[in-house]
Design an enzyme around this catalytic site. Structure first.
Site, PDB file in Angstrom:
ATOM      1  N   ASP A   1      16.882 -45.397  59.766  1.00 43.71           N
ATOM      2  CA  ASP A   1      16.779 -46.596  59.259  1.00 43.71           C
ATOM      3  C   ASP A   1      16.091 -47.141  58.611  1.00 43.71           C
ATOM      4  O   ASP A   1      14.715 -46.385  58.774  1.00 43.71           O
ATOM      5  CB  ASP A   1      17.350 -47.163  60.675  1.00 43.71           C
TER       6      ASP A   1
ATOM      7  N   GLU B   1      15.066 -45.681  64.935  1.00 47.47           N
ATOM      8  CA  GLU B   1      13.827 -45.633  65.476  1.00 47.47           C
ATOM      9  C   GLU B   1      12.800 -47.277  65.183  1.00 47.47           C
ATOM     10  O   GLU B   1      11.796 -47.514  65.948  1.00 47.47           O
ATOM     11  CB  GLU B   1      12.677 -44.541  64.196  1.00 47.47           C
TER      12      GLU B   1
END
Length: 449
Positions: free
Chosen positions: A105, A170
């Site tokens: 991400d 994350e």
């Protein structure tokens, strides 16, 4: 008729054909343009929050894993958030394994503030690749794979098993990604001995390397008091008490910042405090009521705590100085990550001779003709903390030298040559780690192995 003059058997022709095809494939895959093209393809997958396209990223990673003959599995601890786990089996499965972690991400981008669209992966005439994730941290995830591609083309076989994890979320805390992986039965069976995760770009020629990170404490302080007319002066109003706390926090912040400005401590070694919101007042149709003192006021602070500080001392400061009950104040943590691992020790990775993984990293980077800077504490948070909490050594490392730090910034970019050199650095590191057989986590000797 001699053998050399006779036509080769059909089986031999086929074998030669497939060998030449394999040689062509490997040679083509080593071509810098092909390597950069794969990096650009990954960068063009929009995995920005709040709606990251995780499945497209997962398919991309799995396709490359297949081309490298790596074992793969897709874990979905939370629906809609696939975690890809790849495995390169080692010859000695009893040895603790190596985990190369990266997140898929990225943070959102304000498109209109970029010179080139953040998901076009534009390569300019100076060799700069502009894209969200070019530094944080799609570069690292692909460099792992490219390094393994090179090692396989060299015929290298690892002694230790190498795992690669491509995790979601994350950038929003990692709770549905790395945290769940670290707590899973799958992870226990992996028998991990060392974890590599992300670092930061370095403005100079030395690669930056991190042995710990500051833990986030997201604090909300609330003050209460009797409401009153806007013209009246009296003690212990909610706003007055909150402002006293804000000033106390400001003085503490300034003292910590002075240590950094004076060069006495690195940013990751001090406690950072930043006020992120202030909430007070009575709303009205045109804004706020101006002649009414509010009965409640609160402020939010993003605090980052290094594992080297006394956690209990900071907790006392908050309770006694920043939000004392004697001033009608309360506080709560929206998030509070302990600076200790599950064994009660500071969550730090040792960077001396007692940790062979550290010496191996230094040696591997040197073999790649690059240098490491002084080990640091990461100023923010990464997924590495979830593995350190398990008592495992985890090192933050992103091979980006001579590069401005642009993670989460507009016009995030990475120079193509730095990206390619970083692959060679990981090739050296993975080969060194995967060849190491003189150490296991339980301290077995070489003879016992």
């Amino acid at each position: 008729m001699s053998y050399i003059d006779s036509p080769p058997p059909r089986s031999r022709l086929l074998r030669l054909y497939f060998l030449s095809l394999l040689f062509f494939t490997l040679t083509a895959s080593e071509d810098p343009l092909a390597i950069l093209s794969r990096f650009q393809q990954y960068l063009r997958i929009n995995t920005a929050h709040p709606n990251p396209n995780y499945y497209e990223a997962a398919d991309f990673i799995l396709s490359h894993a297949k081309s490298l003959s790596l074992e793969s599995q897709t874990l979905e601890f939370v629906k809609g958030k696939p975690l890809i786990l790849l495995k390169w089996p080692g010859k000695h499965t009893y040895l603790p394994s190596i985990l190369l972690n990266s997140h898929t991400d990225v943070v959102p981008a304000e498109h209109h503030k970029w010179t080139h669209p953040p998901f076009d992966a534009h390569l300019d005439h100076n060799g700069l690749i502009y894209a969200r994730g070019s530094q944080d941290m799609k570069c690292v995830g692909l460099q792992y794979l490219e390094a393994i591609r090179k090692l396989k083309s060299d015929g290298f076989e690892p002694a230790r098993t190498v795992y690669l994890s491509f995790v979601p979320d994350e950038e929003i805390g990692g709770h549905d990604g790395a945290e769940k992986l670290a707590d899973s039965e799958t992870f226990k069976k992996m028998n991990v001995g060392i974890v590599l995760d992300e670092g930061l770009a370095s403005p100079d020629e030395n690669y930056r390397v991190f042995y710990g990170e500051r833990c986030p404490w997201w604090l909300v302080i609330k003050a209460t008091g009797a409401p009153g007319h806007g013209a009246k002066l009296y003690d212990n109003t909610a706003m007055e008490n909150l402002l006293k706390s804000i000033e106390s926090v400001r003085r503490f912040r300034a003292a910590q910042f002075d240590l950094v400005k004076a060069g006495l401590k690195a940013e990751g070694e001090v406690i950072s405090v930043n006020m992120v919101f202030l909430k007070a007042g009575t709303p009205s149709p045109t804004g706020f009521v101006m002649n009414l003192q509010p009965s409640e006021a609160e402020a939010g602070f993003d605090i980052r705590v290094p594992p080297t500080v006394d956690q209990a001392s900071l907790e006392r400061r908050i309770a006694e100085e920043w939000a004392p009950a004697s001033r009608n104040m309360t506080f709560e943590f929206k998030q509070k990550v302990s600076v200790y691992d599950k064994f009660g020790k500071p969550s730090l990775t040792v960077t001396d001779s007692s940790n062979p993984w550290w010496a191996l990293l230094e040696g591997a980077v040197k073999k790649a003709n690059r240098k490491l800077g002084k080990p640091e504490i990461f100023p923010a948070s990464t997924d590495a903390r979830y593995f350190r909490e398990q008592g495992l050594p985890a090192i933050g490392f992103s091979p980006m030298a001579n590069t401005p730090i642009l993670l989460h910034d507009h016009n995030e970019f990475l120079n193509k040559d730095e990206y390619l050199e970083g692959i060679d650095a990981y090739k050296s590191i993975i080969k060194t780690y995967a060849s190491f057989v003189e150490h296991t986590r339980d301290g077995a000797s070489r003879e016992e192995l």
